[in-house]
Design a protein around this motif. Structure first.
Motif, PDB file in Angstrom:
ATOM      1  N   GLY A  65       0.787  -1.225   0.000  1.00 45.24           N
ATOM      2  CA  GLY A  65       0.000   0.000   0.000  1.00 45.24           C
ATOM      3  C   GLY A  65       0.819   1.276   0.000  1.00 45.24           C
ATOM      4  O   GLY A  65       0.321   2.339   0.341  1.00 45.24           O
ATOM      5  N   LYS A  66       2.094   1.203  -0.382  1.00 49.09           N
ATOM      6  CA  LYS A  66       2.969   2.379  -0.392  1.00 49.09           C
ATOM      7  C   LYS A  66       2.819   3.113  -1.722  1.00 49.09           C
ATOM      8  O   LYS A  66       3.479   2.798  -2.699  1.00 49.09           O
ATOM      9  CB  LYS A  66       4.426   1.974  -0.187  1.00 49.09           C
ATOM     10  N   THR A  67       1.950   4.095  -1.744  1.00 44.88           N
ATOM     11  CA  THR A  67       1.736   4.841  -2.985  1.00 44.88           C
ATOM     12  C   THR A  67       2.675   6.029  -3.099  1.00 44.88           C
ATOM     13  O   THR A  67       2.824   6.601  -4.169  1.00 44.88           O
ATOM     14  CB  THR A  67       0.290   5.345  -3.083  1.00 44.88           C
ATOM     15  N   PHE A  68       3.318   6.406  -2.008  1.00 42.22           N
ATOM     16  CA  PHE A  68       4.231   7.546  -2.012  1.00 42.22           C
ATOM     17  C   PHE A  68       5.663   7.048  -2.104  1.00 42.22           C
ATOM     18  O   PHE A  68       6.022   6.052  -1.490  1.00 42.22           O
ATOM     19  CB  PHE A  68       4.055   8.367  -0.734  1.00 42.22           C
ATOM     20  N   ILE A  69       6.476   7.738  -2.877  1.00 45.23           N
ATOM     21  CA  ILE A  69       7.895   7.407  -2.977  1.00 45.23           C
ATOM     22  C   ILE A  69       8.691   8.706  -2.939  1.00 45.23           C
ATOM     23  O   ILE A  69       8.235   9.740  -3.439  1.00 45.23           O
ATOM     24  CB  ILE A  69       8.199   6.595  -4.252  1.00 45.23           C
ATOM     25  N   ILE A  70       9.865   8.677  -2.325  1.00 45.29           N
ATOM     26  CA  ILE A  70      10.717   9.862  -2.226  1.00 45.29           C
ATOM     27  C   ILE A  70      11.098  10.308  -3.633  1.00 45.29           C
ATOM     28  O   ILE A  70      11.487   9.497  -4.469  1.00 45.29           O
ATOM     29  CB  ILE A  70      11.971   9.551  -1.386  1.00 45.29           C
ATOM     30  N   SER A  71      10.984  11.593  -3.902  1.00 40.23           N
ATOM     31  CA  SER A  71      11.164  12.108  -5.260  1.00 40.23           C
ATOM     32  C   SER A  71      12.550  11.838  -5.834  1.00 40.23           C
ATOM     33  O   SER A  71      12.700  11.695  -7.039  1.00 40.23           O
ATOM     34  CB  SER A  71      10.852  13.601  -5.314  1.00 40.23           C
ATOM     35  N   ASP A  76       9.890   8.412 -13.350  1.00 39.93           N
ATOM     36  CA  ASP A  76       8.567   8.740 -13.882  1.00 39.93           C
ATOM     37  C   ASP A  76       7.994   7.648 -14.774  1.00 39.93           C
ATOM     38  O   ASP A  76       6.799   7.366 -14.734  1.00 39.93           O
ATOM     39  CB  ASP A  76       8.612  10.068 -14.639  1.00 39.93           C
ATOM     40  N   LYS A  77       8.830   7.016 -15.575  1.00 45.98           N
ATOM     41  CA  LYS A  77       8.353   5.965 -16.481  1.00 45.98           C
ATOM     42  C   LYS A  77       7.882   4.742 -15.682  1.00 45.98           C
ATOM     43  O   LYS A  77       6.830   4.176 -15.962  1.00 45.98           O
ATOM     44  CB  LYS A  77       9.473   5.578 -17.451  1.00 45.98           C
ATOM     45  N   VAL A  78       8.656   4.357 -14.665  1.00 40.99           N
ATOM     46  CA  VAL A  78       8.273   3.227 -13.809  1.00 40.99           C
ATOM     47  C   VAL A  78       6.986   3.553 -13.058  1.00 40.99           C
ATOM     48  O   VAL A  78       6.080   2.724 -12.965  1.00 40.99           O
ATOM     49  CB  VAL A  78       9.418   2.864 -12.830  1.00 40.99           C
ATOM     50  N   GLU A  79       6.873   4.774 -12.547  1.00 39.23           N
ATOM     51  CA  GLU A  79       5.665   5.180 -11.822  1.00 39.23           C
ATOM     52  C   GLU A  79       4.434   5.171 -12.725  1.00 39.23           C
ATOM     53  O   GLU A  79       3.358   4.748 -12.320  1.00 39.23           O
ATOM     54  CB  GLU A  79       5.850   6.569 -11.207  1.00 39.23           C
ATOM     55  N   ALA A  80       4.601   5.649 -13.963  1.00 42.80           N
ATOM     56  CA  ALA A  80       3.475   5.670 -14.897  1.00 42.80           C
ATOM     57  C   ALA A  80       3.004   4.254 -15.219  1.00 42.80           C
ATOM     58  O   ALA A  80       1.795   3.977 -15.244  1.00 42.80           O
ATOM     59  CB  ALA A  80       3.868   6.403 -16.173  1.00 42.80           C
ATOM     60  N   LEU A  81       3.943   3.346 -15.447  1.00 40.44           N
ATOM     61  CA  LEU A  81       3.570   1.958 -15.735  1.00 40.44           C
ATOM     62  C   LEU A  81       2.957   1.284 -14.512  1.00 40.44           C
ATOM     63  O   LEU A  81       1.994   0.528 -14.628  1.00 40.44           O
ATOM     64  CB  LEU A  81       4.786   1.173 -16.225  1.00 40.44           C
ATOM     65  N   CYS A  82       3.496   1.567 -13.340  1.00 38.88           N
ATOM     66  CA  CYS A  82       2.951   1.006 -12.101  1.00 38.88           C
ATOM     67  C   CYS A  82       1.506   1.463 -11.914  1.00 38.88           C
ATOM     68  O   CYS A  82       0.626   0.663 -11.601  1.00 38.88           O
ATOM     69  CB  CYS A  82       3.814   1.429 -10.921  1.00 38.88           C
ATOM     70  N   THR A  83       1.261   2.736 -12.123  1.00 43.18           N
ATOM     71  CA  THR A  83      -0.091   3.278 -11.996  1.00 43.18           C
ATOM     72  C   THR A  83      -1.032   2.625 -13.004  1.00 43.18           C
ATOM     73  O   THR A  83      -2.164   2.276 -12.680  1.00 43.18           O
ATOM     74  CB  THR A  83      -0.071   4.803 -12.202  1.00 43.18           C
ATOM     75  N   LYS A  84      -0.541   2.426 -14.211  1.00 42.13           N
ATOM     76  CA  LYS A  84      -1.352   1.799 -15.256  1.00 42.13           C
ATOM     77  C   LYS A  84      -1.715   0.360 -14.887  1.00 42.13           C
ATOM     78  O   LYS A  84      -2.866  -0.053 -15.005  1.00 42.13           O
ATOM     79  CB  LYS A  84      -0.578   1.819 -16.571  1.00 42.13           C
ATOM     80  N   TYR A  85      -0.741  -0.403 -14.418  1.00 39.40           N
ATOM     81  CA  TYR A  85      -0.969  -1.818 -14.157  1.00 39.40           C
ATOM     82  C   TYR A  85      -1.686  -2.092 -12.844  1.00 39.40           C
ATOM     83  O   TYR A  85      -2.465  -3.027 -12.750  1.00 39.40           O
ATOM     84  CB  TYR A  85       0.346  -2.591 -14.221  1.00 39.40           C
ATOM     85  N   VAL A  86      -1.424  -1.290 -11.827  1.00 37.99           N
ATOM     86  CA  VAL A  86      -2.078  -1.509 -10.537  1.00 37.99           C
ATOM     87  C   VAL A  86      -3.465  -0.873 -10.529  1.00 37.99           C
ATOM     88  O   VAL A  86      -4.353  -1.314  -9.821  1.00 37.99           O
ATOM     89  CB  VAL A  86      -1.202  -0.982  -9.377  1.00 37.99           C
ATOM     90  N   GLY A  87      -3.646   0.158 -11.336  1.00 36.06           N
ATOM     91  CA  GLY A  87      -4.955   0.786 -11.452  1.00 36.06           C
ATOM     92  C   GLY A  87      -5.231   1.823 -10.394  1.00 36.06           C
ATOM     93  O   GLY A  87      -6.331   1.907  -9.870  1.00 36.06           O
ATOM     94  N   LEU A  88      -4.223   2.622 -10.069  1.00 37.25           N
ATOM     95  CA  LEU A  88      -4.418   3.675  -9.064  1.00 37.25           C
ATOM     96  C   LEU A  88      -5.149   4.852  -9.640  1.00 37.25           C
ATOM     97  O   LEU A  88      -5.031   5.244 -10.716  1.00 37.25           O
ATOM     98  CB  LEU A  88      -3.059   4.138  -8.524  1.00 37.25           C
TER      99      LEU A  88
END
Length: 88
Positions: A65-71, A76-88
């Protein structure tokens, strides 16, 4: 969770690696694998050295459940794909 890979071949003879996100579970005395998500050809959208980071990030979001990550650690590319696949 982990990635399973298989080599696929397109019509023109071009090979690509197909990725599936899987988890292990026990059924009686046997260990089985369950496919959670079929990701397809990740290497066309993400450099191969960043694919393990995507798996780790999906684990963090999906299981922990860790949706926040230290900047400073954010990709950005990994975050975008993660959001796409996990469905946030």
């Amino acid at each position: 969770m982990f990635f399973k890979t298989s080599i696929k071949q397109k019509d023109g003879g071009h090979e690509y690696t197909h990725y599936r996100l899987c988890e292990s579970y026990r059924e009686g005395r046997f260990i089985r694998n369950r496919t959670l998500l079929s990701l397809g050809d990740l290497e066309s959208v993400l450099p191969p050295e960043k694919i393990p980071f995507l798996c780790k990030r999906i684990n963090q979001v999906y299981l922990e459940g860790k949706t926040f990550i230290i900047s400073s650690l954010r990709d950005d590319k990994v975050e975008a794909l993660c959001t796409k696949y996990v469905g946030l």
